[in-house]
Write an enzyme that holds these catalytic residues in place. Sequence first.
Site, short mmCIF file in Angstrom:
data_model
loop_
_atom_site.label_atom_id
_atom_site.label_comp_id
_atom_site.label_asym_id
_atom_site.label_seq_id
_atom_site.Cartn_x
_atom_site.Cartn_y
_atom_site.Cartn_z
N LYS A 54 0.49 -0.67 -0.16
CA LYS A 54 -0.03 0.04 0.04
C LYS A 54 0.80 1.16 -0.23
CE LYS A 54 -4.38 0.84 0.14
NZ LYS A 54 -5.28 0.00 0.58
N1 GLU Z 1 -7.41 0.51 -3.36
C1 GLU Z 1 -8.02 -0.82 -3.67
C2 GLU Z 1 -7.95 -1.75 -2.13
O1 GLU Z 1 -7.83 -1.08 -1.07
C3 GLU Z 1 -7.53 -1.70 -4.90
C4 GLU Z 1 -6.15 -2.13 -4.56
C5 GLU Z 1 -5.78 -2.92 -5.91
O2 GLU Z 1 -6.77 -2.95 -6.83
O3 GLU Z 1 -4.73 -3.15 -6.30
O4 GLU Z 1 -8.04 -2.99 -2.33
#
Ligand code: GLU
Length: 477
Positions: free
Chosen positions: A109
């Site tokens: 993240k």
């Molecule tokens: N930000 C989104 C989540 O928390 C999508 C992450 C992604 O598609 O890699 O799942």
Amino acid sequence: MDGNAVNEPSFRESVDLMFNRAVQLMELPPGLEDKIRVCNSTYTVRFGVKLRGEIKTFTGYRSVHSEHMEPVKGGIRYALGVNQDEVEALAALMTYKCALVETPFGGSKGGLCIDPREYDEDELERITRRFAYELAKRDLIDPAQNVPAPDMGTGEREMAWIADQYARMNTTDINARACVTGKPPHAGGIQGRVEATGRGVQYALQEFFRHPDDVAEAGLSGSLEGKRVIVQGLGNVGYHAAKFLAEEDGAKVIAVIERDGALVDEAGLDVDAVSSWIRTHGGVKGYSTHYVEEGAPVLEHDCDILIPAALEGVINLGNADRIKAPLIIEAANGPVTAGADEILRGKGTVIIPDMYANAGGVTVSYFEWVKNLSHIRFGRMQRRQEEARHQLIVDELERISSDSSIQWTLSPDFKQKYLRGAGELELVRSGLDDTMRGAYQAMREVWRARDDVTDLRTAAYIVAIDRVAASYRAKGL
Ligand code: GLU
């Protein structure tokens, strides 16, 4: 919004507590347990961008929680509150989420401490490109190693800038487009990615309501039809979830909570109208007489389904005992703190946990990544061939009917639906629906089969941790 109450653990500690609750019911070697729990690395970058005649310094993070599968995956968030603890908690959730919905990724993240509303588009592009440059140069953006995506405060536009920045730095990488997902369709994205997380919330609820025993656990019965829903946060996820549930499943959105207050209407709100009001006026205030200034207490209103779709920690020790909803579906990441989770479990509230409920986004990201690597749109090879085969059947049926003594005809509606081969959007939705059903079933099997597992979150952690552990074991750890 209520802040976390005193004595509330941090977001990362909250995730660890939930993890610990699950692993104590598993038989993992203690070393492996620690290896899975800890966050592998967090990179902090501070960079300067010249804006409005002066240098402004920004702080950003990219955290990699687990590399048991690569690339690692997870969004990039733009918000003022971004910090290392939050990014690490969110990276850990990505690890478990990806394992639960069987996307072949580790967890990661990123975040940038910024209020995107303070900058114009041109400034945001320069900031984003510079951040992307800093990450890409350390392989923290890379189609084979680390693939970001949108999160709070970012969307298609930012992902297109990131993809282009990476391509400029890697001019001969034929798979450059797979370095990030959530791109607009004209820049290598996929149909259905924008709606994906909200669509996943809808599919999750549809699957939940296919199991009357589970529905009864929440003290509810029947289908989604007529269920009274409260949504907190009408951003991309909350908006799509509310819209689809209202338009396609007959649910009634009786309240929408936003930053500047809430709208409460037992007759049901028009989700599209509320959303376009928010876009033009920056909040819900003034939309109608149904406006109330204090949004947070609306979380505690009577309803059937509560959908927190904004920030983490909104249901905490300060309000958990007053939450009346018998069913909560966590469209946001971490909206219920570990302490609140315990109180709600004690009350018999059923919580469909974040790592499952909002996994629609990363699932469709997976499809986009595969599309980018295969350099072909889904359905391009088979669509017309499928239509031709369907046409053969329809022609044959019509020939038989004209020859036989019993006269029957195919309804035009059937013909139209049956003859149409699936395009990319239909395939994406079908893949997402299948994923959400499969993951729910894996989770509920643990929830239902084991006496020591009394909630879906613990079940979700057990399924996910088991898969991550199997992956580490296969690597010889
Ligand atoms: N930000 C989104 C989540 O928390 C999508 C992450 C992604 O598609 O890699 O799942």
